[in-house]
Design a protein around this motif. Sequence first.
Motif, PDB file in Angstrom:
ATOM      1  N   SER A 165       0.863  -1.185   0.000  1.00 35.67           N
ATOM      2  CA  SER A 165       0.000   0.000   0.000  1.00 35.67           C
ATOM      3  C   SER A 165       0.899   1.234   0.000  1.00 35.67           C
ATOM      4  CB  SER A 165      -0.918   0.012   1.226  1.00 35.67           C
ATOM      5  OG  SER A 165      -0.163   0.034   2.423  1.00 35.67           O
ATOM      6  N   LEU A 166       0.470   2.256  -0.718  1.00 32.93           N
ATOM      7  CA  LEU A 166       1.245   3.488  -0.822  1.00 32.93           C
ATOM      8  C   LEU A 166       0.535   4.601  -0.073  1.00 32.93           C
ATOM      9  CD1 LEU A 166       2.132   3.403  -4.648  1.00 32.93           C
ATOM     10  CD2 LEU A 166       3.297   2.272  -2.752  1.00 32.93           C
ATOM     11  N   SER A 167       1.290   5.370   0.696  1.00 29.39           N
ATOM     12  CA  SER A 167       0.678   6.444   1.472  1.00 29.39           C
ATOM     13  C   SER A 167       0.219   7.593   0.583  1.00 29.39           C
ATOM     14  CB  SER A 167       1.670   6.977   2.512  1.00 29.39           C
ATOM     15  OG  SER A 167       2.798   7.554   1.877  1.00 29.39           O
ATOM     16  N   LYS A 168       0.766   7.653  -0.650  1.00 26.55           N
ATOM     17  CA  LYS A 168       0.446   8.765  -1.542  1.00 26.55           C
ATOM     18  C   LYS A 168       0.774   8.353  -2.963  1.00 26.55           C
ATOM     19  CE  LYS A 168       1.420  13.773  -1.788  1.00 26.55           C
ATOM     20  NZ  LYS A 168       2.269  14.858  -1.228  1.00 26.55           N
ATOM     21  N   ARG A 169      -0.065   8.767  -3.925  1.00 26.05           N
ATOM     22  CA  ARG A 169       0.180   8.408  -5.320  1.00 26.05           C
ATOM     23  C   ARG A 169       0.201   9.630  -6.244  1.00 26.05           C
ATOM     24  NH1 ARG A 169      -2.617   2.645  -6.935  1.00 26.05           N
ATOM     25  NH2 ARG A 169      -2.637   1.697  -4.857  1.00 26.05           N
ATOM     26  N   GLU A 170      -0.166  10.777  -5.757  1.00 28.89           N
ATOM     27  CA  GLU A 170      -0.163  11.984  -6.565  1.00 28.89           C
ATOM     28  C   GLU A 170       0.728  13.023  -5.883  1.00 28.89           C
ATOM     29  OE1 GLU A 170      -4.110  13.301  -7.226  1.00 28.89           O
ATOM     30  OE2 GLU A 170      -4.684  11.571  -8.471  1.00 28.89           O
ATOM     31  N   PHE A 171       1.601  13.621  -6.667  1.00 29.27           N
ATOM     32  CA  PHE A 171       2.578  14.552  -6.119  1.00 29.27           C
ATOM     33  C   PHE A 171       2.573  15.828  -6.952  1.00 29.27           C
ATOM     34  CE2 PHE A 171       3.792  10.204  -5.431  1.00 29.27           C
ATOM     35  CZ  PHE A 171       4.098  10.165  -4.081  1.00 29.27           C
ATOM     36  N   CYS A 172       2.429  16.951  -6.281  1.00 31.44           N
ATOM     37  CA  CYS A 172       2.378  18.237  -6.962  1.00 31.44           C
ATOM     38  C   CYS A 172       3.498  19.134  -6.425  1.00 31.44           C
ATOM     39  CB  CYS A 172       1.016  18.904  -6.756  1.00 31.44           C
ATOM     40  SG  CYS A 172       0.832  20.442  -7.695  1.00 31.44           S
ATOM     41  N   PHE A 173       4.393  19.516  -7.308  1.00 31.95           N
ATOM     42  CA  PHE A 173       5.511  20.393  -6.950  1.00 31.95           C
ATOM     43  C   PHE A 173       5.160  21.812  -7.399  1.00 31.95           C
ATOM     44  CE2 PHE A 173       7.308  16.181  -7.271  1.00 31.95           C
ATOM     45  CZ  PHE A 173       8.255  16.125  -6.252  1.00 31.95           C
ATOM     46  N   VAL A 220       3.055  12.715 -11.187  1.00 35.29           N
ATOM     47  CA  VAL A 220       3.858  13.864 -10.771  1.00 35.29           C
ATOM     48  C   VAL A 220       3.437  15.069 -11.609  1.00 35.29           C
ATOM     49  CG1 VAL A 220       6.169  14.851 -10.629  1.00 35.29           C
ATOM     50  CG2 VAL A 220       5.814  12.440 -10.082  1.00 35.29           C
ATOM     51  N   SER A 221       3.121  16.160 -10.963  1.00 37.91           N
ATOM     52  CA  SER A 221       2.738  17.381 -11.674  1.00 37.91           C
ATOM     53  C   SER A 221       3.312  18.579 -10.929  1.00 37.91           C
ATOM     54  CB  SER A 221       1.215  17.496 -11.775  1.00 37.91           C
ATOM     55  OG  SER A 221       0.642  17.578 -10.472  1.00 37.91           O
ATOM     56  N   GLY A 222       3.161  19.750 -11.522  1.00 36.81           N
ATOM     57  CA  GLY A 222       3.661  20.958 -10.887  1.00 36.81           C
ATOM     58  C   GLY A 222       3.805  22.078 -11.886  1.00 36.81           C
ATOM     59  N   LEU A 260      16.219  22.618  -5.030  1.00 38.65           N
ATOM     60  CA  LEU A 260      15.697  21.271  -4.827  1.00 38.65           C
ATOM     61  C   LEU A 260      14.353  21.298  -4.119  1.00 38.65           C
ATOM     62  CD1 LEU A 260      16.264  18.149  -4.917  1.00 38.65           C
ATOM     63  CD2 LEU A 260      17.258  18.433  -2.632  1.00 38.65           C
ATOM     64  N   GLN A 261      13.406  20.501  -4.638  1.00 35.64           N
ATOM     65  CA  GLN A 261      12.144  20.240  -3.938  1.00 35.64           C
ATOM     66  C   GLN A 261      12.010  18.733  -3.742  1.00 35.64           C
ATOM     67  OE1 GLN A 261       8.391  21.977  -4.872  1.00 35.64           O
ATOM     68  NE2 GLN A 261       9.266  23.896  -5.648  1.00 35.64           N
ATOM     69  N   VAL A 262      11.506  18.331  -2.580  1.00 38.21           N
ATOM     70  CA  VAL A 262      11.398  16.911  -2.248  1.00 38.21           C
ATOM     71  C   VAL A 262       9.989  16.609  -1.741  1.00 38.21           C
ATOM     72  CG1 VAL A 262      12.274  15.021  -0.812  1.00 38.21           C
ATOM     73  CG2 VAL A 262      13.851  16.789  -1.650  1.00 38.21           C
ATOM     74  N   GLU A 263       9.395  15.562  -2.304  1.00 39.72           N
ATOM     75  CA  GLU A 263       8.132  15.014  -1.792  1.00 39.72           C
ATOM     76  C   GLU A 263       8.392  13.554  -1.434  1.00 39.72           C
ATOM     77  OE1 GLU A 263       5.011  16.234  -1.428  1.00 39.72           O
ATOM     78  OE2 GLU A 263       5.376  18.275  -2.171  1.00 39.72           O
ATOM     79  N   SER A 264       7.772  13.074  -0.386  1.00 37.43           N
ATOM     80  CA  SER A 264       8.030  11.703   0.047  1.00 37.43           C
ATOM     81  C   SER A 264       6.727  10.927   0.217  1.00 37.43           C
ATOM     82  CB  SER A 264       8.827  11.682   1.359  1.00 37.43           C
ATOM     83  OG  SER A 264       8.087  12.289   2.403  1.00 37.43           O
ATOM     84  N   PHE A 265       6.853   9.620   0.146  1.00 35.15           N
ATOM     85  CA  PHE A 265       5.726   8.739   0.433  1.00 35.15           C
ATOM     86  C   PHE A 265       6.263   7.442   1.023  1.00 35.15           C
ATOM     87  CE2 PHE A 265       7.093   7.407  -3.718  1.00 35.15           C
ATOM     88  CZ  PHE A 265       6.838   6.044  -3.792  1.00 35.15           C
ATOM     89  N   THR A 266       5.357   6.658   1.619  1.00 34.97           N
ATOM     90  CA  THR A 266       5.756   5.431   2.297  1.00 34.97           C
ATOM     91  C   THR A 266       5.158   4.222   1.584  1.00 34.97           C
ATOM     92  OG1 THR A 266       5.890   6.561   4.425  1.00 34.97           O
ATOM     93  CG2 THR A 266       5.721   4.158   4.487  1.00 34.97           C
ATOM     94  N   ILE A 293       6.382  20.148 -15.994  1.00 35.98           N
ATOM     95  CA  ILE A 293       6.550  19.347 -14.773  1.00 35.98           C
ATOM     96  C   ILE A 293       5.396  18.357 -14.719  1.00 35.98           C
ATOM     97  CG2 ILE A 293       6.821  19.384 -12.263  1.00 35.98           C
ATOM     98  CD1 ILE A 293       9.071  20.772 -13.691  1.00 35.98           C
ATOM     99  N   GLU A 294       5.510  17.330 -15.545  1.00 38.27           N
ATOM    100  CA  GLU A 294       4.506  16.269 -15.610  1.00 38.27           C
ATOM    101  C   GLU A 294       5.224  14.953 -15.897  1.00 38.27           C
ATOM    102  OE1 GLU A 294       1.786  17.265 -18.677  1.00 38.27           O
ATOM    103  OE2 GLU A 294       0.857  18.948 -17.596  1.00 38.27           O
ATOM    104  N   ASP A 295       4.887  13.926 -15.148  1.00 41.90           N
ATOM    105  CA  ASP A 295       5.475  12.607 -15.396  1.00 41.90           C
ATOM    106  C   ASP A 295       4.625  11.552 -14.695  1.00 41.90           C
ATOM    107  OD1 ASP A 295       7.198  10.773 -16.448  1.00 41.90           O
ATOM    108  OD2 ASP A 295       8.926  11.313 -15.209  1.00 41.90           O
ATOM    109  N   ILE A 296       4.736  10.324 -15.180  1.00 42.35           N
ATOM    110  CA  ILE A 296       4.106   9.163 -14.561  1.00 42.35           C
ATOM    111  C   ILE A 296       5.206   8.172 -14.203  1.00 42.35           C
ATOM    112  CG2 ILE A 296       2.523   7.219 -14.843  1.00 42.35           C
ATOM    113  CD1 ILE A 296       1.064   9.820 -14.726  1.00 42.35           C
ATOM    114  N   LEU A 297       5.262   7.761 -12.951  1.00 40.81           N
ATOM    115  CA  LEU A 297       6.233   6.759 -12.513  1.00 40.81           C
ATOM    116  C   LEU A 297       5.534   5.421 -12.352  1.00 40.81           C
ATOM    117  CD1 LEU A 297       8.288   8.713  -9.803  1.00 40.81           C
ATOM    118  CD2 LEU A 297       8.585   8.641 -12.283  1.00 40.81           C
ATOM    119  N   VAL A 298       6.242   4.350 -12.747  1.00 41.80           N
ATOM    120  CA  VAL A 298       5.693   3.001 -12.631  1.00 41.80           C
ATOM    121  C   VAL A 298       6.491   2.247 -11.580  1.00 41.80           C
ATOM    122  CG1 VAL A 298       5.131   0.861 -13.827  1.00 41.80           C
ATOM    123  CG2 VAL A 298       5.052   3.051 -15.067  1.00 41.80           C
TER     124      VAL A 298
END
Length: 985
Positions: free
Chosen positions: A663-671, A767-769, A679-685, A749-754
């Motif tokens: 399970s992922l704590s987060k799936r959408e990230f907006c910078f 990932v967006s921003g 540097l900007q950093v977003e994290s998830f578990t 600033i757009e991407d999809i990670l697999v």
Amino acid sequence: MDQSVAIQETLAEGEYCIIISFLAVQGVLCEGDSRQSRLLGLVRYRLEHGGQEHALFLYTHRRMAITGDDVSLDQIVPVSRDFTLEEVSPDGELYILGSDVTVQLDTAELSLLFRLPFGSHTRMFLQEVTKACVGLDPATRDPEFQWLSRYRCAPPQEAGSPALRDWNSAPGTWPACCGLAGGRAQGARPRSRPSGGGEAGAEVMWGCYSQPGMRRAGFLEEVVSKMCAAAGVGSHICLVGFNSFSFSLGGSNFNNSRLNEKGLLVDQSSRGQDKPESLLPRQNKSKSEITDMVRSSTITVSNKAHMLSMQKFGLRDTIVKSHLIQKEEDYTYVQNFRFFVGTYNVNGQSPKECLRPWLSHGIQAPDVYCVGFQELDLSKEAFFFHDTPKEEEWFKAVSEGLHPDAKYAKVKLIRLVGIMLLLYVKQEHAAHISEVEAETVGTGIMGRMGNKGGVAIRFQLHNTSICVVNSHLAAHTEEYERRNQDYKDICSRMQFCQVDPSLPPLTINKHDVILWLGDLNYRIEELDVEKVKKLIEEKAFQTLYAYDQLKIQVAAKTVFEGFTEGELTFQPTYKYDTGSDDWDTSEKCRAPAWCDRVLWKGKNIIQLSYQSHMALKTSDHKPVSSVFDIGVKVINEELYRKTLEEIVRSLDKMENANIPSVSLSKREFCFQNVKYMQLQVESFTIHNGQVPCQFEFINKPGEYSFCKQWLNANPNKGFLLPDSDIEIELELFVNKTTATKLNSGEDKIEDILVLHLKGGKDYFLSVSGNYLPSCFGSPIHTLCYMREPILDLPLETISELTLMPVQTEDDGSRIEKPMEIPKELWMMVDYLYRNAIQQEDLFQQPGLRSEFEHIRDCLDTGMIDNLSASNHSVAEALLLFLESLPEPVICYSAYHNCLECSGNYTASKQVISTLPTFHKNVFNYLMAFLQELLKNSAKNHLDENILASIFGSLLLRNPAQHQKPEITEKKKAQEFIHQFLCHPL
């Protein structure tokens, strides 16, 4: 630093030869008492008919090789059928894992002895050399090396000439042309080959010669058994990385191996074979074999990092090792080892007195010595050149000053300009040292210069990982923020390769114990010199300590968070008149300060002493030492076996048919509001379910990376035990490579990670921003058409102007006339002209990162009146601005014309006159500014050579698709700029 780029610049393009790979390593050529530094480069060529040939290129050099100007080709050794390379153990020297590697290079008539630095780079180099030997198939025709003729003065003989040695003026080597500093190395000497050596079909193994059909694993099995008995380790040994250092022309036998009854990974085909003594090539070969075996094997019961580094046994084995790490406390006990940690800024002096009062007087013989120096050599030659005689002088002085009641072996020496770190251990502990790696980080201007920075050695002692860092941070009382930044840069950029290349590198903080020493340069603030001296005279050290910058910065948690320092019970160690105990009486009259410090981080560490040593008077600093008892985790064999059996039994009961799921704590990230070089950093578990799983970010179809260039995931792969968690950081950083397309709107600033689970499903992360356009990364002509600050313009206008061709001229169709030069460039140059025209070390001392961000924001918003930064920060921002231009000031199309005109000022001016108007204006403006700086050289200490070197590579750059430059190209580029600095515009 990777020096292969410098050697690559010296290579020529063959008509039918394509350079397809290159790897270089720096070493020392040994001949008797002579020691000469050499760069060794392995060059591979693909021939017209599809075959390939290899040769070792040996170069002399004076400084750290950055470009082809820094090296001279000395000789060439073709990798022919009689070429062999083996590791040897110098007579009389104690071998220890982590010490430098001594290798012997042999051909039919040549023998050279080299000492190479231990570490992953040397390991890769030797692997590639061995692969080159493996490629000599006995069934193919002998290599002819016709492509090497370009490096000879005499014309080559026709193809089919009888013998390779007839092509050379010295047997066994190919001396370079006189224009490339030709001549045979002093270390070359003819020798007789052992019988049977060098014949077609003979096998060559790394670390030994062997006859066809001979297998090595049986002999290794015997050696390992003896080592286990000597070390008292028991039978749990595995040859991790066996095929990394044991090769033959017939290929590796690793895939045919299995674990024998002693726990050894051995080749099944070798069992039962005899090993006659006649097959051992030299008297010291058994020692060499042991050396090789120790390098490429690990004791799993005393090395937790290696538990996760073996890839052969698959997921189940990885699970076992992960559980072993979790249960480490169940089978280890803590044993104290005595560490001596010392630091000494020697102010460029040679050793003039015995070091025993510092290193060994009045203490019990330590188990480990960690000795650091700063300012080993203050000469300009040491700053720009790599070699310095001071290294050997101080190494010898330290070795002679170690405690007389014990025998010590050097584990490692690492140096960056004047920052040097030495690591020694007692002889009896050598067998328990493993995974030695050393790295350096320079924190000078633009993060490249090594006059300030840090060096570090990491290693494993029994089951405890230890990292020792020696740093020299920025000077001057007011520069405490720059010191803070240097510390953070060292922490973030210092990375150590792991044995398993698939594992991410280790950082300083990924160790059980960290020892940090050095001239940290933090000063006493808010007190005048006389008040400081009065408190010292009264020995009111704690009162004085309240004004210590390091104490204040640590309390503010800006540096050394989690570190501890002992109580300062000794007087400040800086600054003294050299040769005395008197405080500084020079014109500057520096206030005393505790510049030289020792801090630590980790568990089971007790500081026994922390003191300065006033008896040593060589330098304007006094050396400092600290002695520790450090608790090291040691394996209990019986408990280890019991823990292992319990883990295996529990795994046997596990149901392996289940599909892994997380399970992922987060799936959408907006910078939001991404800025240039910020540097900007977003994290998830990731939380794992009940089945162990391996995860990895994978490439999307048709793409070469799992994410865009401005994005990174850390870590991007890993392993999770049931019901465990791991935090993943998504790091977004825009630099000169990616900024232009983000400015123009070609990229967003757009991407999809697999995220892929092995044996399970894929998870998709969005990932967006938004990116805030910047003058950094914008073309010159674009900025000239922007009369308003870039952030005040609509995105459509920015995109239109950024995509305009470089040759665009003002045709009068636009309402507003363009500016002659970018206003942002004018703002920085004008600031420097008004404030820094006499600034010492301008363009040579780095600025603060926080100030760069402030400068960037002022330029992008047009609020230049708010600009408040140091001269050095503005100067560095100017250099970064020029570096970020997608088309350099002198356009790529004019590059070759400039080189051809170098030395001809009239022709050079003509080339500049052909540049697009905006580029020509910028060039003339910059030259006028630099000439103004040179008028004040008596104060700022700048000269034409320094400025031509700094600005030559920024204003005149190789075209993006250009091949590596010839050896003279960089020099010509500097000469081109130099002539404009010497002539009035």
